[in-house]
Design an enzyme around this catalytic site. Structure first.
Site, PDB file in Angstrom:
ATOM      1  N   GLU A 203      53.493  61.121  11.311  1.00  0.00           N
ATOM      2  CA  GLU A 203      52.600  61.935  11.117  1.00  0.00           C
ATOM      3  C   GLU A 203      52.135  61.351   9.417  1.00  0.00           C
ATOM      4  O   GLU A 203      52.824  61.191   8.453  1.00  0.00           O
ATOM      5  CB  GLU A 203      53.015  63.460  10.608  1.00  0.00           C
ATOM      6  CG  GLU A 203      51.336  64.497  10.867  1.00  0.00           C
ATOM      7  CD  GLU A 203      50.657  63.686  11.466  1.00  0.00           C
ATOM      8  OE1 GLU A 203      50.105  62.974  11.108  1.00  0.00           O
ATOM      9  OE2 GLU A 203      50.200  64.500  12.941  1.00  0.00           O
ATOM     10  N   ASP A 279      48.238  64.855  16.513  1.00  0.00           N
ATOM     11  CA  ASP A 279      46.804  65.302  16.401  1.00  0.00           C
ATOM     12  C   ASP A 279      45.710  64.930  17.988  1.00  0.00           C
ATOM     13  O   ASP A 279      44.481  65.597  17.891  1.00  0.00           O
ATOM     14  CB  ASP A 279      46.161  65.428  14.881  1.00  0.00           C
ATOM     15  CG  ASP A 279      45.859  63.883  15.423  1.00  0.00           C
ATOM     16  OD1 ASP A 279      45.994  62.717  15.377  1.00  0.00           O
ATOM     17  OD2 ASP A 279      44.790  63.957  13.495  1.00  0.00           O
TER      18      ASP A 279
HETATM   19  O1  AHR Z   1      50.527  59.178  11.771  1.00  0.00           O
HETATM   20  C1  AHR Z   1      49.075  58.448  11.927  1.00  0.00           C
HETATM   21  C2  AHR Z   1      48.571  59.450  13.172  1.00  0.00           C
HETATM   22  O2  AHR Z   1      48.231  60.358  11.731  1.00  0.00           O
HETATM   23  C3  AHR Z   1      49.199  60.683  13.514  1.00  0.00           C
HETATM   24  O3  AHR Z   1      49.557  60.076  14.971  1.00  0.00           O
HETATM   25  C4  AHR Z   1      47.902  61.238  14.373  1.00  0.00           C
HETATM   26  O4  AHR Z   1      48.582  62.841  13.902  1.00  0.00           O
HETATM   27  C5  AHR Z   1      47.670  61.611  12.752  1.00  0.00           C
HETATM   28  O5  AHR Z   1      46.194  61.158  12.538  1.00  0.00           O
END
Ligand code: AHR
Ligand code: AHR
Length: 480
Positions: A203, A279
């Protein structure tokens, strides 16, 4: 034994086990996945044959003469952690309700020990998720994951992931995910070379090691079949990978958690994602054949045995095409088969690709505009590209799902957008030309303009009415 029997023996049982290609427990005889067909919306489940390999023939007969989507990827662990169409989150998917697209059921054909099966071909916009999974790691609890992927199908967008993510489909902060990432995104982290890399999506960061950016120990890896593994426990995590078709796993990283704030301890939430970011970022592409999540931190020895099991499954490539054969170097014309339009051929007017009435008595210019040289697929040599006869160096490609005639700019994007896989015509005539990178989509004439259309998608040109006829073209020797 299957991979999950091996994880059980190692004391780190599978809590989620997903595959459209084979049973991941030797005793598993339940459904592997569900498909839904375009003709009548009916669904069926596809189960393993006695060999453990998916009954692809059952899918082929259920989907004959229409389109099929993968609607459910069942969890074989018994916990009910099935994957279904991902809902909107921090980002919306392309479906009208903000959901992501579902994958075509035929985008990723392979064989396992000689028996045909289909993987999950994730195009940009496609994603699967389970936000109510049970038994998956939460907080800083230990887990392991592996996936078998297509090492030639990737991109740099966020994020082709499989593993643990937020239950809200939103970015809730550093350390709220722990998933396998595969691709050549350079936004957050990189390994050595130009990629693609196996990284961990933790994340707000794709990590190739403990440092936030480059970790040279994580190599570019692009075998046709890639085994990717990520595991994490308090104060430790690892990335491992190898060739799913032979040999063993290598350890690309094994050590401390990233020092950036929020990643130690972790705050895993336990949802499961496939093909998307935490996300619901959904710009990435890749192909998934099988994968699991475990409870507990699997030993390297356990993972090595799982890799041996994957090698023994003998993943291999098979034909991406069917129907009337195309010969590279030949020149063809493509005639519409919808009743309105059977004297119309695929032509171009400048960069617009459309249909026009052409016949043997037409002038030379329209004949040439309706003539195409068949080339090996620029983005995948198992499929084809169509070079304009009168504009050499320009090819039919899709852009925003509209077909255009554009000069080849040499980019990977262009090559993929210009690659089409013929299959027997959906209406029983000629061929239907599937977009390699968007296998739910086919060459379609709609108001005499050419698109790559899906059967019942959100665009006007995706309309279900006369879909099969509009996507079926008789291919013959060219006018010019
Ligand atoms: O960590 C990379 C990305 O960052 C994740 O998959 C996403 O949730 C956020 O936009
Ligand atoms: O046609 C769909 C996509 O639109 C193409 O892959 C890309 O070139 C554009 O963004």
């Amino acid at each position: 034994a299957g991979p999950c029997d091996i994880y059980s023996s190692g004391g780190t049982p599978c809590v989620a086990a997903h595959s459209t290609t084979r049973a991941l427990y030797s005793a598993y005889t339940g459904p592997l996945y569900q498909v839904k067909r375009g003709s009548d919306g009916a669904t069926t489940t596809i189960s393993p044959l006695s060999s453990g390999v998916a009954n692809a023939a059952a899918q082929d007969s259920f989907c004959a003469g229409t389109t099929c989507l993968i609607t459910i990827i069942y969890d074989q662990s018994g916990r009910g952690n099935h994957l279904t169409q991902a809902p909107p989150g921090g980002f919306n998917g392309p479906e009208s309700n903000g959901y992501d697209n579902l994958a075509s059921a035929i985008g990723a054909p392979v064989t396992l020990n000689g028996q045909k099966a289909y993987g999950v071909f994730i195009s940009p916009g496609t994603g699967y998720r389970n936000n109510a999974a049970s038994g998956t790691a939460k907080g800083d609890a230990a887990e392991g994951m592996y996936a078998v992927l297509d090492g030639t199908h990737y991109n740099g967008a966020c994020c082709f992931d499989y593993g643990n993510a937020e239950t809200s489909s939103r970015d809730t902060g550093n350390g709220h995910m722990e998933a396998i990432y595969y691709g050549d995104s350079t936004v957050w982290g990189t390994g050595s070379g130009n990629g693609p890399w196996i990284m961990a999506d933790l994340e707000n960061g794709l990590f190739s090691g403990s440092a936030v950016h480059n970790n040279a120990g994580d190599p570019s890896i692009s075998y046709r079949f890639v085994t990717a593994a990520v595991k994490g426990q308090p104060n430790q995590w690892a990335i491992r990978g190898g060739n799913s078709a032979s040999g063993s796993l290598s350890t690309f990283y094994n050590g401390a958690r990233p020092s950036a704030s929020g990643y130690n301890p972790m705050s895993k939430e336990g949802a499961i994602i496939l093909g998307i970011g935490g996300d619901n970022s959904n710009g990435a592409q890749g192909t998934f054949y099988e994968g699991v999540m475990t409870s507990g931190y699997p030993s390297d020895a356990t993972e090595n045995s799982v890799q041996a099991n994957i090698v023994a499954a003998k993943y291999a490539v098979t034909s991406l095409t069917s129907g009337p054969a195309l010969t590279t170097g030949s020149s063809v014309s493509l005639r519409a088969t919808t009743a309105c339009c059977t004297t119309r051929y695929i032509t171009h007017s400048g960069s617009t690709v459309n249909t026009q009435v052409v016949s043997s008595s037409s002038a030379t210019a329209p004949k040439q505009q309706a003539s195409w040289t068949v080339r090996a697929g620029l983005g995948n040599s198992g499929c084809f590209s169509f070079e304009s006869k009168d504009t050499p160096g320009s090819y039919i490609r899709h852009n925003n799902f509209v077909l255009l005639l554009n000069a080849n700019d040499g980019s990977k994007q262009f090559a993929e957008d210009a690659t089409f896989c013929p299959q027997a015509g959906l209406n029983g005539q000629g061929s239907s030309l599937r977009a390699w990178g968007y296998p739910t989509r086919y060459f379609r004439h709609y108001d005499n303009v050419l698109y790559v259309a899906s059967n019942g998608g959100v665009h006007t040109f995706d309309a279900t009415g006369s879909f099969n006829d509009d996507v079926s073209f008789v291919i013959s020797a060219s006018f010019a």
